[in-house]
Design an enzyme around this catalytic site. Structure first.
Site, PDB file in Angstrom:
ATOM      1  N   ASP A  49       0.831  -1.529   0.259  1.00 24.64           N
ATOM      2  CA  ASP A  49      -0.193   0.183   0.417  1.00 24.64           C
ATOM      3  C   ASP A  49       1.232   1.399  -0.024  1.00 24.64           C
ATOM      4  O   ASP A  49       2.160   1.124   0.419  1.00 24.64           O
ATOM      5  CB  ASP A  49      -0.639   0.144   0.961  1.00 24.64           C
ATOM      6  CG  ASP A  49      -2.043   1.280   1.851  1.00 24.64           C
ATOM      7  OD1 ASP A  49      -2.917   1.014   0.329  1.00 24.64           O
ATOM      8  OD2 ASP A  49      -0.933   1.978   1.902  1.00 24.64           O
ATOM      9  N   TYR A  54       2.868  10.461  -1.026  1.00 26.54           N
ATOM     10  CA  TYR A  54       3.741  10.290   0.371  1.00 26.54           C
ATOM     11  C   TYR A  54       4.980  10.355  -0.564  1.00 26.54           C
ATOM     12  O   TYR A  54       5.637   9.989  -1.740  1.00 26.54           O
ATOM     13  CB  TYR A  54       3.402   8.778   0.164  1.00 26.54           C
ATOM     14  CG  TYR A  54       3.023   8.249   1.177  1.00 26.54           C
ATOM     15  CD1 TYR A  54       2.077   8.685   1.768  1.00 26.54           C
ATOM     16  CD2 TYR A  54       2.250   6.750   1.286  1.00 26.54           C
ATOM     17  CE1 TYR A  54       1.145   8.503   2.558  1.00 26.54           C
ATOM     18  CE2 TYR A  54       0.855   6.250   2.072  1.00 26.54           C
ATOM     19  CZ  TYR A  54       0.111   7.005   2.293  1.00 26.54           C
ATOM     20  OH  TYR A  54      -0.877   7.051   2.934  1.00 26.54           O
ATOM     21  N   SER A 149      -9.927   5.933   1.642  1.00 18.28           N
ATOM     22  CA  SER A 149      -9.763   6.181   3.075  1.00 18.28           C
ATOM     23  C   SER A 149     -10.312   7.342   4.147  1.00 18.28           C
ATOM     24  O   SER A 149     -10.597   8.922   3.343  1.00 18.28           O
ATOM     25  CB  SER A 149      -8.531   6.006   2.880  1.00 18.28           C
ATOM     26  OG  SER A 149      -7.780   6.523   4.130  1.00 18.28           O
ATOM     27  N   GLN A 172     -10.414   2.123   4.488  1.00 18.62           N
ATOM     28  CA  GLN A 172      -8.711   2.472   5.447  1.00 18.62           C
ATOM     29  C   GLN A 172      -8.838   3.423   6.354  1.00 18.62           C
ATOM     30  O   GLN A 172      -8.802   4.392   5.951  1.00 18.62           O
ATOM     31  CB  GLN A 172      -7.707   2.839   3.790  1.00 18.62           C
ATOM     32  CG  GLN A 172      -6.177   2.241   5.466  1.00 18.62           C
ATOM     33  CD  GLN A 172      -5.204   2.504   3.799  1.00 18.62           C
ATOM     34  OE1 GLN A 172      -4.588   3.006   3.945  1.00 18.62           O
ATOM     35  NE2 GLN A 172      -5.297   1.867   2.282  1.00 18.62           N
ATOM     36  N   PRO A 202      -2.262  -0.122  13.011  1.00 21.99           N
ATOM     37  CA  PRO A 202      -2.814  -0.958  13.977  1.00 21.99           C
ATOM     38  C   PRO A 202      -2.154  -0.767  15.562  1.00 21.99           C
ATOM     39  O   PRO A 202      -2.812  -1.542  16.194  1.00 21.99           O
ATOM     40  CB  PRO A 202      -2.540  -1.754  12.730  1.00 21.99           C
ATOM     41  CG  PRO A 202      -1.848  -1.752  11.815  1.00 21.99           C
ATOM     42  CD  PRO A 202      -1.468  -0.984  11.787  1.00 21.99           C
ATOM     43  N   GLN A 285      12.202  -6.230  11.501  1.00 20.20           N
ATOM     44  CA  GLN A 285      10.564  -6.081  11.898  1.00 20.20           C
ATOM     45  C   GLN A 285       9.881  -6.598  11.499  1.00 20.20           C
ATOM     46  O   GLN A 285       8.309  -6.753  12.303  1.00 20.20           O
ATOM     47  CB  GLN A 285      10.434  -3.977  11.629  1.00 20.20           C
ATOM     48  CG  GLN A 285      11.520  -3.226  12.507  1.00 20.20           C
ATOM     49  CD  GLN A 285      11.219  -2.043  12.233  1.00 20.20           C
ATOM     50  OE1 GLN A 285      11.735  -1.394  10.640  1.00 20.20           O
ATOM     51  NE2 GLN A 285      12.086  -0.833  13.100  1.00 20.20           N
ATOM     52  N   GLU A 288       8.294  -9.900  13.606  1.00 18.48           N
ATOM     53  CA  GLU A 288       7.541 -10.173  14.295  1.00 18.48           C
ATOM     54  C   GLU A 288       6.021  -9.747  13.613  1.00 18.48           C
ATOM     55  O   GLU A 288       5.144 -10.362  14.421  1.00 18.48           O
ATOM     56  CB  GLU A 288       7.810  -8.706  15.293  1.00 18.48           C
ATOM     57  CG  GLU A 288       7.360  -8.975  16.641  1.00 18.48           C
ATOM     58  CD  GLU A 288       7.450  -7.956  18.179  1.00 18.48           C
ATOM     59  OE1 GLU A 288       6.880  -7.987  18.955  1.00 18.48           O
ATOM     60  OE2 GLU A 288       8.419  -7.345  17.325  1.00 18.48           O
TER      61      GLU A 288
END
Length: 315
Positions: A49, A54, A149, A172, A202, A285, A288
């Site tokens: 996404d 951005y 969104s 979103q 989240p 990262q 996990e």
């Protein structure tokens, strides 16, 4: 990895998706971006996404480079349109939608995206014009499906009521143990109309990882210590919130997982959620976060977590 159907589409998306806000093309150099994308694929993530805004196109550009050697049908690609790309280019007018999709496709080095999303609602453009333009993009083969969104229930209903246009398949929203507002109206409305949630933040900008201690300064290398993001996160960094988050750690330990995994598993307990977007500045990262899909957690632990955060005034 596990996969879920995205709304009333034929897209199967990974329960954990890779986002690019504040990371790729902005804070993470190209070689690390490629490493993160490679690790995502190796872990089974198939959903990427991004958005045109951005880094004003930088995230799309670096993702386009990182994805260029991969078969186009091996991943699901989503981008967005609305926020300013120049002093004059912004919004959801027909002209802007057509201009921005072409620019996004060029930067991403693809001939279509799987999901084209309205990054916010545009009150300056008639909704019918926006929906017709999005439909034209789909019919031209430049996007397979459309989404939105952070639209309000009234805005969603108005779009769904327009005849003869493409239907949204995704929403979103911001959604986490610390931000549950979409549960009230947006999720029930979307579930009734074949619209899935793709959740951003989240982990509440990392607060639900447990790395921010009450009464202490944020770690120097953390998101909260950065200028703009530090300001945006102030409501999450109240001591009462951080104290409550500390109380979640024993619940996660009882479930046999980290606090981040507990928070992601809580989001994924919701059937209307198709995927939770995570960011990464280092490949490890992702390991996990992806492991969260494998935990089956006692709903009673989730209820206790909800009660703890509600007592601290979390929304």
């Amino acid at each position: 990895m596990k996969y879920r159907k995205l709304g009333a589409s034929d897209l199967e998306v990974s329960e954990i998706s890779l986002g690019s806000w504040l990371t790729f093309g902005v804070g993470v150099e190209a070689d690390r971006t490629r490493a993160c994308v490679d690790r995502a694929f190796s872990l089974g993530i198939n959903f990427i996404d991004t958005a045109n805004v951005y880094g004003r196109g930088a995230a799309e550009t670096v993702l386009g480079e990182a994805l260029s050697a991969r078969p186009r049908d091996s991943y699901v690609l989503a981008t967005k349109v609305f926020f300013p790309m120049s002093d004059t280019d912004r919004g959801l007018s027909r002209a802007q939608i057509h201009k921005q999709i072409d620019a996004s496709l060029k930067r991403l080095r693809v001939d279509h995206v799987d999901l084209y999303q309205c990054h916010r609602y545009d009150p300056a453009t008639p909704l019918v014009e926006t929906m017709e333009a999005l439909s034209e993009v789909v019919r031209a083969g430049k996007a397979r499906y459309i989404g939105f969104s952070e639209w309000s229930p009234d805005q969603i209903e108005a779009a769904l009521a327009i005849p003869g246009v493409e239907r949204f398949v995704s929403s979103q929203p911001q959604y986490s143990l610390l931000h549950r507002r979409p549960e009230k109206k947006v999720m029930p409305l979307c579930a009734a109309h074949g619209v899935s949630q793709i959740v951003w933040s989240p982990l509440a900008q990392g607060v639900l990882s447990g790395k921010y201690a009450p009464g202490s300064k944020p770690p120097a290398d953390s998101r909260a210590a950065s200028g703009a993001m530090g300001g945006m996160m102030q409501s999450l960094l109240r001591d009462d919130i951080l104290v409550a988050v500390e109380k979640l750690k024993p619940l996660a330990a009882e479930a046999g997982c980290s606090l981040s995994q507990f928070a992601l598993a809580w989001v994924l307990r919701e059937p209307n959620v198709a995927s939770a977007i995570v960011g990464a500045t280092r490949p490890e990262q992702l390991d996990e976060n992806v492991a969260a899909v494998d935990f089956t957690i006692d709903p009673a632990l989730f209820r206790r977590a909800e009660q703890i955060l509600a007592s601290a005034g979390a929304s």
